[in-house]
Design a protein around this motif. Sequence first.
Motif, PDB file in Angstrom:
ATOM      1  N   GLY A  57      -4.404 132.381  83.914  1.00 56.44           N
ATOM      2  CA  GLY A  57      -3.849 132.350  85.260  1.00 56.44           C
ATOM      3  C   GLY A  57      -3.455 130.966  85.726  1.00 56.44           C
ATOM      4  O   GLY A  57      -3.434 130.686  86.928  1.00 56.44           O
ATOM      5  N   HIS A 100      -0.213 128.380  88.999  1.00 56.88           N
ATOM      6  CA  HIS A 100      -0.149 128.200  90.440  1.00 56.88           C
ATOM      7  C   HIS A 100       0.890 127.145  90.791  1.00 56.88           C
ATOM      8  O   HIS A 100       1.074 126.159  90.079  1.00 56.88           O
ATOM      9  N   SER A 121      -6.633 134.569  96.940  1.00 53.37           N
ATOM     10  CA  SER A 121      -5.753 134.592  95.776  1.00 53.37           C
ATOM     11  C   SER A 121      -5.988 135.841  94.945  1.00 53.37           C
ATOM     12  O   SER A 121      -5.309 136.060  93.964  1.00 53.37           O
ATOM     13  N   ASN A 122      -6.950 136.637  95.344  1.00 56.52           N
ATOM     14  CA  ASN A 122      -7.240 137.862  94.605  1.00 56.52           C
ATOM     15  C   ASN A 122      -7.494 138.985  95.611  1.00 56.52           C
ATOM     16  O   ASN A 122      -8.632 139.330  95.892  1.00 56.52           O
ATOM     17  N   LYS A 175      -2.974 143.972  89.269  1.00 57.61           N
ATOM     18  CA  LYS A 175      -3.121 142.830  90.182  1.00 57.61           C
ATOM     19  C   LYS A 175      -2.584 141.572  89.516  1.00 57.61           C
ATOM     20  O   LYS A 175      -2.480 141.490  88.294  1.00 57.61           O
ATOM     21  N   ASP A 223      -3.267 137.296  89.600  1.00 64.04           N
ATOM     22  CA  ASP A 223      -4.306 136.357  90.011  1.00 64.04           C
ATOM     23  C   ASP A 223      -3.844 135.347  91.056  1.00 64.04           C
ATOM     24  O   ASP A 223      -4.661 134.665  91.655  1.00 64.04           O
ATOM     25  N   ASP A 224      -2.544 135.211  91.238  1.00 64.09           N
ATOM     26  CA  ASP A 224      -2.012 134.240  92.187  1.00 64.09           C
ATOM     27  C   ASP A 224      -1.370 134.972  93.356  1.00 64.09           C
ATOM     28  O   ASP A 224      -0.509 135.830  93.169  1.00 64.09           O
ATOM     29  N   ASP A 225      -1.767 134.630  94.590  1.00 65.59           N
ATOM     30  CA  ASP A 225      -1.277 135.331  95.776  1.00 65.59           C
ATOM     31  C   ASP A 225       0.225 135.150  95.959  1.00 65.59           C
ATOM     32  O   ASP A 225       0.925 136.085  96.350  1.00 65.59           O
ATOM     33  N   SER A 245       1.958 137.335  93.506  1.00 64.71           N
ATOM     34  CA  SER A 245       1.791 138.721  93.910  1.00 64.71           C
ATOM     35  C   SER A 245       2.858 139.113  94.933  1.00 64.71           C
ATOM     36  O   SER A 245       3.481 140.169  94.826  1.00 64.71           O
ATOM     37  N   GLN A 252      -6.573 142.454  77.469  1.00 64.49           N
ATOM     38  CA  GLN A 252      -5.591 143.062  78.363  1.00 64.49           C
ATOM     39  C   GLN A 252      -4.365 143.598  77.601  1.00 64.49           C
ATOM     40  O   GLN A 252      -3.478 144.178  78.196  1.00 64.49           O
ATOM     41  N   ASN A 271      -2.629 141.915  85.685  1.00 63.02           N
ATOM     42  CA  ASN A 271      -3.901 142.378  85.128  1.00 63.02           C
ATOM     43  C   ASN A 271      -4.064 143.856  85.449  1.00 63.02           C
ATOM     44  O   ASN A 271      -4.074 144.244  86.624  1.00 63.02           O
TER      45      ASN A 271
END
Length: 321
Positions: free
Chosen positions: A74, A77, A91-92, A142, A144-146, A149, A226, A254
């Motif tokens: 991840g 960023h 962030s999650n 999902k 991991d980075d807002d 996302s 994964q 993920n």
Amino acid sequence: MQVAPKETSMFVRDEIQNGVFPQAQSIIYNAKKLQDDLHVFGMKIKHHEDNIKFLKSHKYKLDDSILDLQVILGKYHSSTLPNTENDAHSSNPSEEETTEQILLHEKSAAGILCQLKMHHDTQPSHLSLTKDVLGVVATLGKVDDDNLSRLFSEYLGVETMLAIVCKTYEGVKALETYDKDGQINKGSGFHALGDSIGKELDGRYLVICLENIRPYCGEFMVDDPQRRLDLLKPKLPNGECPPGFLGFAVNMINVEFTNLFFLTGSGHGLRETLFYNLFSRVQVYKTREDMVFSLPCISDGAISLDGGMIKGAGVFSLGNR
């Protein structure tokens, strides 16, 4: 011109006396020595060029491995975005937060499905209707980075994010039935579900059938729990990876643990069916400048962490995010 043998012999004798032949032989010897030296140097240069070629190839492989590990860990960023402890957005994001966002669309099929799950509806008719439904796109993976996302959600659009995912086509047919005139029978399917909780289903909604999706057929990253896809990295004409390239969107998702081991009837998981169908080979770059520089390498769209977006080959998404 004819020359008599006697005259020729006299000419050669004169040239030897004048030292012309020994001089010519010396020139020929030196020229041959230079040629031999050039050949030796040429072999040394070729050896070094082969070493450079091998080291470059090894470097590219290491770069690819580093990119893959960065995606897994991840580490993508954006340095341009603030990251404070007081940031209201985690962030999650949790499953509850995602569900709250879906419930804002209370008259959608996704909203009705979430309301039924929240109330733990166990009516046999409702269970039989939704038994083939895996969930809503927004809840099945999902990032991991807002920031990513939000960008991925924007790229897909609200309609796709709220799409219902079914395992088989039989499940799709159960969600909506029709009368003999082709009109929707609102006494069955999702329309009946909505009526049962006082929410009338409004407008169209997407349903994705995993059974009918053409899956990714390549290899997977080795030893990756994964099961990320082993996609070929983009390359510039000089053979190097474009600057700022962070990876493929499909590998930055993920899959929820509860669905990680789900397989279709033909043995394919969610990443190589649902998410590969949604994102294909969309590339992610650090900046818009990096993304534009890499246009010759982009075939299925791209996203940059600072808000740049290409929806497909030659299709640019401009304006405010």
